[in-house]
Design a protein around this motif. Structure first.
Motif, PDB file in Angstrom:
ATOM      1  N   ASN A  87      36.406-110.722  18.481  1.00 47.70           N
ATOM      2  CA  ASN A  87      37.450-110.211  17.594  1.00 47.70           C
ATOM      3  C   ASN A  87      38.589-109.546  18.363  1.00 47.70           C
ATOM      4  OD1 ASN A  87      35.069-108.377  17.893  1.00 47.70           O
ATOM      5  ND2 ASN A  87      36.418-106.893  16.895  1.00 47.70           N
ATOM      6  N   HIS A  88      38.291-108.913  19.496  1.00 47.32           N
ATOM      7  CA  HIS A  88      39.367-108.292  20.272  1.00 47.32           C
ATOM      8  C   HIS A  88      40.215-109.338  20.990  1.00 47.32           C
ATOM      9  CE1 HIS A  88      38.742-103.991  19.758  1.00 47.32           C
ATOM     10  NE2 HIS A  88      37.439-104.231  19.757  1.00 47.32           N
ATOM     11  N   ASP A  89      39.614-110.444  21.373  1.00 49.54           N
ATOM     12  CA  ASP A  89      40.377-111.527  21.969  1.00 49.54           C
ATOM     13  C   ASP A  89      41.294-112.167  20.926  1.00 49.54           C
ATOM     14  OD1 ASP A  89      38.746-111.136  24.326  1.00 49.54           O
ATOM     15  OD2 ASP A  89      37.180-112.275  23.294  1.00 49.54           O
ATOM     16  N   LEU A  90      40.794-112.332  19.712  1.00 47.14           N
ATOM     17  CA  LEU A  90      41.615-112.859  18.626  1.00 47.14           C
ATOM     18  C   LEU A  90      42.720-111.880  18.251  1.00 47.14           C
ATOM     19  CD1 LEU A  90      38.854-114.448  16.363  1.00 47.14           C
ATOM     20  CD2 LEU A  90      40.600-115.672  17.685  1.00 47.14           C
ATOM     21  N   ASN A  91      42.430-110.583  18.334  1.00 43.20           N
ATOM     22  CA  ASN A  91      43.454-109.579  18.079  1.00 43.20           C
ATOM     23  C   ASN A  91      44.604-109.721  19.074  1.00 43.20           C
ATOM     24  OD1 ASN A  91      44.525-106.871  17.056  1.00 43.20           O
ATOM     25  ND2 ASN A  91      44.094-106.355  19.178  1.00 43.20           N
TER      26      ASN A  91
ATOM     27  N   ALA B  99      50.131-111.342  20.177  1.00 39.21           N
ATOM     28  CA  ALA B  99      51.017-112.234  20.932  1.00 39.21           C
ATOM     29  C   ALA B  99      51.795-113.162  20.008  1.00 39.21           C
ATOM     30  CB  ALA B  99      50.204-113.049  21.931  1.00 39.21           C
ATOM     31  N   ALA B 100      51.163-113.544  18.894  1.00 37.22           N
ATOM     32  CA  ALA B 100      51.813-114.436  17.931  1.00 37.22           C
ATOM     33  C   ALA B 100      52.811-113.713  17.038  1.00 37.22           C
ATOM     34  CB  ALA B 100      50.746-115.110  17.072  1.00 37.22           C
TER      35      ALA B 100
ATOM     36  N   THR C  89      47.622-119.153  26.373  1.00 33.52           N
ATOM     37  CA  THR C  89      47.218-120.558  26.226  1.00 33.52           C
ATOM     38  C   THR C  89      45.758-120.749  26.614  1.00 33.52           C
ATOM     39  OG1 THR C  89      49.468-121.345  26.647  1.00 33.52           O
ATOM     40  CG2 THR C  89      47.679-122.921  26.995  1.00 33.52           C
ATOM     41  N   TRP C  90      45.348-120.109  27.688  1.00 34.03           N
ATOM     42  CA  TRP C  90      43.949-120.197  28.113  1.00 34.03           C
ATOM     43  C   TRP C  90      43.019-119.640  27.043  1.00 34.03           C
ATOM     44  CZ3 TRP C  90      40.190-116.412  29.186  1.00 34.03           C
ATOM     45  CH2 TRP C  90      39.046-116.862  29.851  1.00 34.03           C
ATOM     46  N   LEU C  91      43.363-118.481  26.484  1.00 32.62           N
ATOM     47  CA  LEU C  91      42.527-117.884  25.438  1.00 32.62           C
ATOM     48  C   LEU C  91      42.445-118.782  24.207  1.00 32.62           C
ATOM     49  CD1 LEU C  91      43.389-114.064  25.413  1.00 32.62           C
ATOM     50  CD2 LEU C  91      41.138-115.081  25.768  1.00 32.62           C
ATOM     51  N   ARG C  92      43.562-119.380  23.830  1.00 33.66           N
ATOM     52  CA  ARG C  92      43.574-120.241  22.644  1.00 33.66           C
ATOM     53  C   ARG C  92      42.658-121.449  22.804  1.00 33.66           C
ATOM     54  NH1 ARG C  92      47.533-123.113  21.029  1.00 33.66           N
ATOM     55  NH2 ARG C  92      48.985-123.052  22.781  1.00 33.66           N
TER      56      ARG C  92
ATOM     57  N   LEU D  68      43.393-123.239  16.523  1.00 35.27           N
ATOM     58  CA  LEU D  68      43.989-122.358  17.533  1.00 35.27           C
ATOM     59  C   LEU D  68      44.671-123.141  18.645  1.00 35.27           C
ATOM     60  CD1 LEU D  68      41.229-119.607  17.905  1.00 35.27           C
ATOM     61  CD2 LEU D  68      43.471-119.380  16.818  1.00 35.27           C
ATOM     62  N   ARG D  69      44.261-124.366  18.861  1.00 35.49           N
ATOM     63  CA  ARG D  69      44.828-125.187  19.929  1.00 35.49           C
ATOM     64  C   ARG D  69      46.003-126.031  19.449  1.00 35.49           C
ATOM     65  NH1 ARG D  69      38.810-126.998  22.235  1.00 35.49           N
ATOM     66  NH2 ARG D  69      38.159-124.851  22.687  1.00 35.49           N
TER      67      ARG D  69
END
Length: 277
Positions: free
Chosen positions: A70-74, A79-80, A105-108, A146-147
Motif C-alpha cells: 500500500n505504501h508503494d501504491l501511495n 507521483a500521478a 516506471t519500475w514500480l508500476r 498500472l502498466r
C-alpha cells in the motif's frame, strides 16, 4: 528458475535502507551468491532512506522479486498527482530525484502477487474465495492497468473501503479496488470473509468481536499453500504451514526479517533509525 534453497523472503523495509544493508551483509545471506530475494512490499515510506532503498532493490534486477504494498501504491498515486503526500510520508526524495521517472516506471511494473515453490507472496493477504490461480489472475488485472498508458486513471479509482467482498460481476472500478484492497490492505474479516479495515492491532479474541484474521477465515481456498505476507507489524513474525507474516515493525523500532523459503532459517537485524509510532 532459482532453486528454492536460494530464496530469502524479506518483510516490510519502508525506507529503512540501513537495515536492508545490514541484513544483506549477514553471513547467512552474503554467503549465498545465487540467492533470490522476495520482498513482501512496502519497500518505501515512513523510513529515512526511501530513495536509496528502491535504488538498491532495482539494482538487484532479476535477483529480486518485489510485490507492491500500500505504501508503494501511495507513492505511485502521489507521483500521478491523484493524492497529496501525507504528513508522515518520506517519499519527497524519490519524487525529486533525477531518476524519478525511471523509479516510478519500475514500480508500476512490479507484480501484486508472485507464486513459486508452493509459496504465494503478497503484501497483505488474499480473500478466502480466491485460490492461487484466481489470485494471480486478479493481480494480473491490476498489473495490466498500472502498466498501461492510462495508469494514473486507475489510481484515481483505487481509494475507498467498499466493496468489502468479491463478486465476479463487479464493475471495473470496484473490481480493481477490491483486488488492491485485498492484496495490499487486508488484515481482518468478518465471519463471512468480508474485509474490515478499521482494526489494525494484533488479533485478540477479547477485542475483535466477530472479526477474525483473513488467514483464519473458514474454507480459505489457498489453505493448502503457504501465503507469505507483511503489512501487519502488530501481528509480527508468524510462521505457520499455511501463512507466514514477515512484518516485524522495522520502521517502528522493531527488526527487519528474512526467512529462507526451504528450511525457514530466520535472520533478523535491528532497526537503528526507527520512526516514532
Amino acid at each position: 528458475m532459482t532453486r528454492h534453497h536460494d530464496i530469502w523472503m524479506i518483510g516490510d523495509i519502508q525506507g529503512c535502507c540501513h537495515a536492508l544493508e545490514d541484513l544483506l551483509k549477514h553471513p547467512d545471506l552474503s554467503a549465498d551468491r545465487n540467492r533470490e530475494l522476495w520482498f513482501a512490499g512496502d519497500i518505501v515510506n515512513r523510513g529515512p532512506r526511501s530513495l536509496e532503498t528502491v535504488r538498491h532493490i532495482m539494482g538487484m534486477r532479476k535477483k529480486a522479486v518485489t510485490v507492491l504494498g500500500n505504501h508503494d501504491l501511495n507513492l505511485l498515486a502521489v507521483a500521478a498527482g491523484v493524492r497529496k503526500p501525507g504528513k508522515s510520508d518520506t517519499i519527497a526524495d524519490i519524487l525529486k530525484a533525477p531518476d524519478a521517472d525511471e523509479i516510478i516506471t519500475w514500480l508500476r511494473h512490479r507484480p501484486l502477487a508472485h507464486y513459486a515453490h508452493g509459496h504465494l507472496l503478497v503484501h497483505a493477504g488474499v480473500l478466502a474465495k480466491w485460490d492461487v490461480d484466481k489470485t494471480l489472475a486478479l493481480a494480473g488485472e491490476v498489473e495490466a492497468a498500472l502498466r498501461s498508458p492510462n495508469w494514473k486513471r486507475t489510481l484515481e479509482k483505487m481509494y475507498g473501503n467498499e466493496p468489502t467482498d468479491w463478486r465476479d460481476d463487479l464493475g471495473n472500478n470496484k473490481r480493481l479496488r477490491v483486488i488492491i484492497n485485498a492484496l495490499t490492505r487486508i488484515r481482518m474479516c468478518n465471519k463471512k470473509g468480508h474485509m474490515e479495515f478499521s482494526y489494525k492491532n494484533a488479533p485478540d479474541d477479547s477485542t475483535n468481536g466477530d472479526l477474525i484474521p483473513w488467514f483464519d477465515v473458514a474454507n480459505r481456498a489457498t489453505v493448502d499453500h503457504t501465503i507469505v505476507f507483511g503489512h501487519w507489524s502488530t501481528l509480527g513474525l508468524m510462521i505457520r504451514p499455511d501463512a507466514i507474516c514477515l512484518d516485524t515493525g522495522c520502521v517502528w523500532g522493531g527488526k527487519l526479517t528474512a526467512l529462507r523459503l526451504h528450511d525457514h532459517k530466520l535472520v533478523q537485524v535491528s532497526c537503528k533509525q526507527a520512526q516514532k509510532p
